[in-house]
Scaffold this active site. Structure first.
Site, PDB file in Angstrom:
ATOM      1  N   ASP A 106       0.907  -1.000   0.070  1.00 40.13           N
ATOM      2  CA  ASP A 106      -0.006  -0.099   0.080  1.00 40.13           C
ATOM      3  C   ASP A 106       0.603   1.168   0.128  1.00 40.13           C
ATOM      4  O   ASP A 106       0.405   2.412  -0.038  1.00 40.13           O
ATOM      5  CB  ASP A 106      -0.994  -0.048   1.220  1.00 40.13           C
ATOM      6  CG  ASP A 106      -0.329  -0.043   2.572  1.00 40.13           C
ATOM      7  OD1 ASP A 106       0.898   0.157   2.624  1.00 40.13           O
ATOM      8  OD2 ASP A 106      -1.023  -0.492   3.545  1.00 40.13           O
TER       9      ASP A 106
ATOM     10  N   ASP B 244       0.675 -11.084   6.235  1.00 40.34           N
ATOM     11  CA  ASP B 244       0.132 -10.260   4.836  1.00 40.34           C
ATOM     12  C   ASP B 244       1.531  -9.678   3.980  1.00 40.34           C
ATOM     13  O   ASP B 244       1.929  -8.863   4.829  1.00 40.34           O
ATOM     14  CB  ASP B 244      -0.686  -9.084   5.236  1.00 40.34           C
ATOM     15  CG  ASP B 244      -1.541  -8.356   4.205  1.00 40.34           C
ATOM     16  OD1 ASP B 244      -1.646  -9.074   3.284  1.00 40.34           O
ATOM     17  OD2 ASP B 244      -2.102  -7.374   4.466  1.00 40.34           O
TER      18      ASP B 244
END
Ligand SMILES: *[C@@H]1O[C@H](CO)[C@@H](O)[C@H](O)[C@H]1NC(C)=O
Ligand SMILES: *[C@@H]1O[C@H](CO)[C@@H](O)[C@H](O)[C@H]1NC(C)=O
Length: 240
Positions: A40, A154
């Protein structure tokens, strides 16, 4: 049997594959887990110096907008995913291949479900199951996430989807609002990695090369000592 072991050891030696020593931490976290992936572009949660309990007391290094210049101490954790933020993920905090069955990388993780900053900067050896059985990824935990479940890793992989934070990659790199590819999951092919800034392309292709494009493999995991290669990239070391 002994001869086979000897011959295969010799072959590995002749092929010159590096075989670094990995040191498990007794009493450390271990178990079975799941993986997802993301990138991100934001300053990672472990860049927050307030929450760091590591031996060297350093937070994860973040970078300025170019992804290369280290952020200063004053704004290391001022995430570019917030309005007026200036700190982004460093483009070199991505996975790299060590030998044909081992890679080093970075991950957000939760061992409790939800935000779990107590584990910031620890290292964990992930052993893939299923199609990728036999391959391992040793990650340093650089991030956490409110959307993570218990024992979820993640994996930090450029082009892996921006997930819940959409402002980072668009302000850092002018990426589409929902990131490259799908907001969750990212790009679909190795070729699509070429849409990313050059510094992030290798890290994107890692998913299609070392990880053979296998989506979100399950893992077993074991806490290990952090290799110096990873500490050199984040500045952040093992837990106290
Ligand atoms: C890669 O390195 C790991 C750790 O030293 C070792 O266990 C593994 O056998 C190596 N893989 C190959 C193919 O040499
Ligand atoms: C980071 O903080 C320093 C000191 O407050 C400031 O001079 C600098 O401009 C900031 N960097 C960015 C990229 O905003």
């Amino acid at each position: 049997m002994k001869l086979i072991i000897l011959v295969s050891a010799l072959l590995a030696y002749c092929h010159g594959e590096p075989s670094p020593t990995i040191i498990p931490i007794e009493g450390g976290v271990q178990g079975d887990g799941v993986t997802t992936r993301y990138w991100d572009c934001c300053a990672t949660s472990c860049a927050w110096d307030k929450i760091i309990h590591t031996k060297n007391g350093q937070p994860v290094q973040t970078c300025q907008k170019d992804g290369r210049t280290p952020s200063t101490k004053e704004n290391n954790s001022q995430s570019g995913c917030e309005v007026d933020g200036v700190a982004y993920s460093c483009s070199n905090q991505v996975a790299r291949v060590i030998n044909s069955t081992l890679a080093y990388g970075f991950s957000a993780a939760s061992f409790t479900g939800g935000v779990d900053t107590a584990q910031c900067c620890m290292c964990v050896l992930l052993s893939f199951k299923g199609q990728l059985a036999g391959k391992q990824l040793l990650v340093q935990v650089t991030n956490t996430g409110s959307d993570l479940g218990k024992n979820q890793f993640d994996l930090a992989m450029p082009g892996g989807g921006v997930g819940i934070f959409t402002l980072g990659c668009s302000s850092q790199w002018g990426a589409p609002e929902t990131g490259w590819g799908d907001r969750y999951g990212g790009v679909h092919t190795e070729e699509e990695c070429n849409q990313l800034p050059e510094d992030l392309q290798e890290g994107c292709k890692f998913r299609f090369r070392f990880m053979e494009g296998v989506p979100n493999p399950d893992v077993s995991f074991q806490q290990v000592q952090c290799p110096s290669e990873l500490v050199a990239l984040t500045g952040c070391g093992d837990l106290d």
